[in-house]
Write a protein that holds these residues in place. Structure first.
Motif, PDB file in Angstrom:
ATOM      1  N   PRO A  38       0.818  -1.224   0.000  1.00 23.41           N
ATOM      2  CA  PRO A  38       0.000   0.000   0.000  1.00 23.41           C
ATOM      3  C   PRO A  38       0.850   1.271   0.000  1.00 23.41           C
ATOM      4  O   PRO A  38       0.457   2.285  -0.592  1.00 23.41           O
ATOM      5  CB  PRO A  38      -0.817  -0.112   1.298  1.00 23.41           C
ATOM      6  CG  PRO A  38      -0.150  -1.158   2.118  1.00 23.41           C
ATOM      7  CD  PRO A  38       0.562  -2.073   1.173  1.00 23.41           C
ATOM      8  N   LEU A  39       2.027   1.197   0.648  1.00 25.61           N
ATOM      9  CA  LEU A  39       2.897   2.387   0.674  1.00 25.61           C
ATOM     10  C   LEU A  39       3.391   2.729  -0.726  1.00 25.61           C
ATOM     11  O   LEU A  39       3.480   3.901  -1.106  1.00 25.61           O
ATOM     12  CB  LEU A  39       4.093   2.157   1.612  1.00 25.61           C
ATOM     13  CG  LEU A  39       3.735   1.940   3.086  1.00 25.61           C
ATOM     14  CD1 LEU A  39       4.982   1.638   3.906  1.00 25.61           C
ATOM     15  CD2 LEU A  39       3.039   3.179   3.652  1.00 25.61           C
ATOM     16  N   MET A  40       3.704   1.675  -1.513  1.00 21.58           N
ATOM     17  CA  MET A  40       4.161   1.912  -2.886  1.00 21.58           C
ATOM     18  C   MET A  40       3.031   2.491  -3.729  1.00 21.58           C
ATOM     19  O   MET A  40       3.249   3.377  -4.556  1.00 21.58           O
ATOM     20  CB  MET A  40       4.676   0.610  -3.518  1.00 21.58           C
ATOM     21  CG  MET A  40       5.885  -0.006  -2.843  1.00 21.58           C
ATOM     22  SD  MET A  40       7.321   1.056  -2.708  1.00 21.58           S
ATOM     23  CE  MET A  40       8.007   0.961  -4.345  1.00 21.58           C
ATOM     24  N   TRP A  41       1.819   1.986  -3.507  1.00 20.45           N
ATOM     25  CA  TRP A  41       0.663   2.513  -4.260  1.00 20.45           C
ATOM     26  C   TRP A  41       0.503   4.007  -3.998  1.00 20.45           C
ATOM     27  O   TRP A  41       0.246   4.784  -4.913  1.00 20.45           O
ATOM     28  CB  TRP A  41      -0.625   1.808  -3.822  1.00 20.45           C
ATOM     29  CG  TRP A  41      -0.743   0.383  -4.270  1.00 20.45           C
ATOM     30  CD1 TRP A  41      -0.047  -0.231  -5.270  1.00 20.45           C
ATOM     31  CD2 TRP A  41      -1.622  -0.631  -3.730  1.00 20.45           C
ATOM     32  NE1 TRP A  41      -0.423  -1.546  -5.372  1.00 20.45           N
ATOM     33  CE2 TRP A  41      -1.381  -1.817  -4.450  1.00 20.45           C
ATOM     34  CE3 TRP A  41      -2.568  -0.630  -2.702  1.00 20.45           C
ATOM     35  CZ2 TRP A  41      -2.064  -3.006  -4.176  1.00 20.45           C
ATOM     36  CZ3 TRP A  41      -3.247  -1.805  -2.439  1.00 20.45           C
ATOM     37  CH2 TRP A  41      -3.002  -2.977  -3.165  1.00 20.45           C
ATOM     38  N   SER A  45       3.793   5.409  -6.996  1.00 17.19           N
ATOM     39  CA  SER A  45       2.907   4.667  -7.897  1.00 17.19           C
ATOM     40  C   SER A  45       3.557   4.378  -9.251  1.00 17.19           C
ATOM     41  O   SER A  45       3.056   3.567 -10.017  1.00 17.19           O
ATOM     42  CB  SER A  45       1.591   5.419  -8.073  1.00 17.19           C
ATOM     43  OG  SER A  45       1.862   6.730  -8.517  1.00 17.19           O
ATOM     44  N   ASP A  46       4.674   5.042  -9.566  1.00 16.50           N
ATOM     45  CA  ASP A  46       5.345   4.758 -10.837  1.00 16.50           C
ATOM     46  C   ASP A  46       6.340   3.595 -10.712  1.00 16.50           C
ATOM     47  O   ASP A  46       6.921   3.163 -11.698  1.00 16.50           O
ATOM     48  CB  ASP A  46       6.060   6.014 -11.364  1.00 16.50           C
ATOM     49  CG  ASP A  46       6.931   6.670 -10.299  1.00 16.50           C
ATOM     50  OD1 ASP A  46       6.630   6.477  -9.096  1.00 16.50           O
ATOM     51  OD2 ASP A  46       7.901   7.351 -10.664  1.00 16.50           O
ATOM     52  N   LEU A  47       6.520   3.078  -9.484  1.00 23.87           N
ATOM     53  CA  LEU A  47       7.429   1.936  -9.272  1.00 23.87           C
ATOM     54  C   LEU A  47       6.611   0.668  -9.036  1.00 23.87           C
ATOM     55  O   LEU A  47       5.425   0.737  -8.713  1.00 23.87           O
ATOM     56  CB  LEU A  47       8.316   2.196  -8.040  1.00 23.87           C
ATOM     57  CG  LEU A  47       9.369   3.298  -8.170  1.00 23.87           C
ATOM     58  CD1 LEU A  47      10.050   3.533  -6.829  1.00 23.87           C
ATOM     59  CD2 LEU A  47      10.407   2.930  -9.225  1.00 23.87           C
TER      60      LEU A  47
END
Ligand SMILES: [Zn+2]
Length: 195
Positions: A38-41, A45-47
């Motif tokens: 969820p942290l990456m989302w 969000s481009d990774l």
């Protein structure tokens, strides 16, 4: 993932391979890598949504450290409050020790082991190998049915999840009448009762 809690049966099984392993550490370790999703989302969000904590280098270092902190500080109050498992037993099992660190490490590695076959990209060797160059073997197996980031991935995902759900049944049935929650979260019956 598979859905994060479905890592539990593998963690439980691994914790039973050696009596010195601490189930709480293995269980927390087995779910910790997914906190990055969820942290990456939200923030990156481009990774890829699986990256640092799903890499061996990140899992062994930060992943294990996070798991140790969570097991040590949060596991006893949360599990004793929700599941009424004896707090002293939990505190004893979750106190800082070399075995706790090792148990968390085993848990974190078990997460990577389960995720790897069923993902169409794997950051396991990140930052040295591009995650998109590492396709899980189970996904590759199902490529005749569709693209690796579509049908092949979903079949591998559902299959892994189904195996984990089925693996949970023997644990649920075996402990249904014997200190169910204590065996489930502590890995053994409560010490006060068993004396
Ligand atoms: Zn994962």
């Amino acid at each position: 993932m598979p859905i994060t809690p479905l890592h539990y049966p593998l963690a439980f099984g691994l914790s039973k391979t050696n009596k010195r392993l601490l189930l709480p550490g293995v269980v927390v370790g087995s779910v910790i890598p997914d906190i990055e999703v969820p942290l990456m989302w939200i923030f990156f969000s481009d990774l890829p949504d699986h990256l640092f904590l799903h890499s061996l280098v990140g899992a062994v270092t930060v992943g294990t450290l996070l798991a140790v902190i969570v097991t040590w500080l949060l596991y006893p109050p949360i599990i004793s409050t929700i599941f009424r498992v004896d707090k002293d037993d939990l505190k004893e099992a979750c106190r800082l020790s070399t075995m706790l660190v090792f148990s968390c490490l085993i848990g974190v590695l078990s997460h990577l082991l389960l995720d790897y076959p069923m993902h169409w990209f794997n950051p396991i060797w990140w930052p040295w190998v591009n995650p998109y160059d590492v396709v899980g073997p189970l996904v590759l197996l199902f490529t005749p049915f569709g693209p690796i980031n579509g049908t092949a991935y979903w079949i591998a995902n559902y299959l892994t999840s189904a195996i984990m759900i089925i693996s949970w049944f023997p644990i649920l049935i075996y402990y249904r009448n014997r200190n169910f929650w204590s065996n489930h979260w502590l890995g053994r019956p409560p010490s006060k009762q068993s004396q």
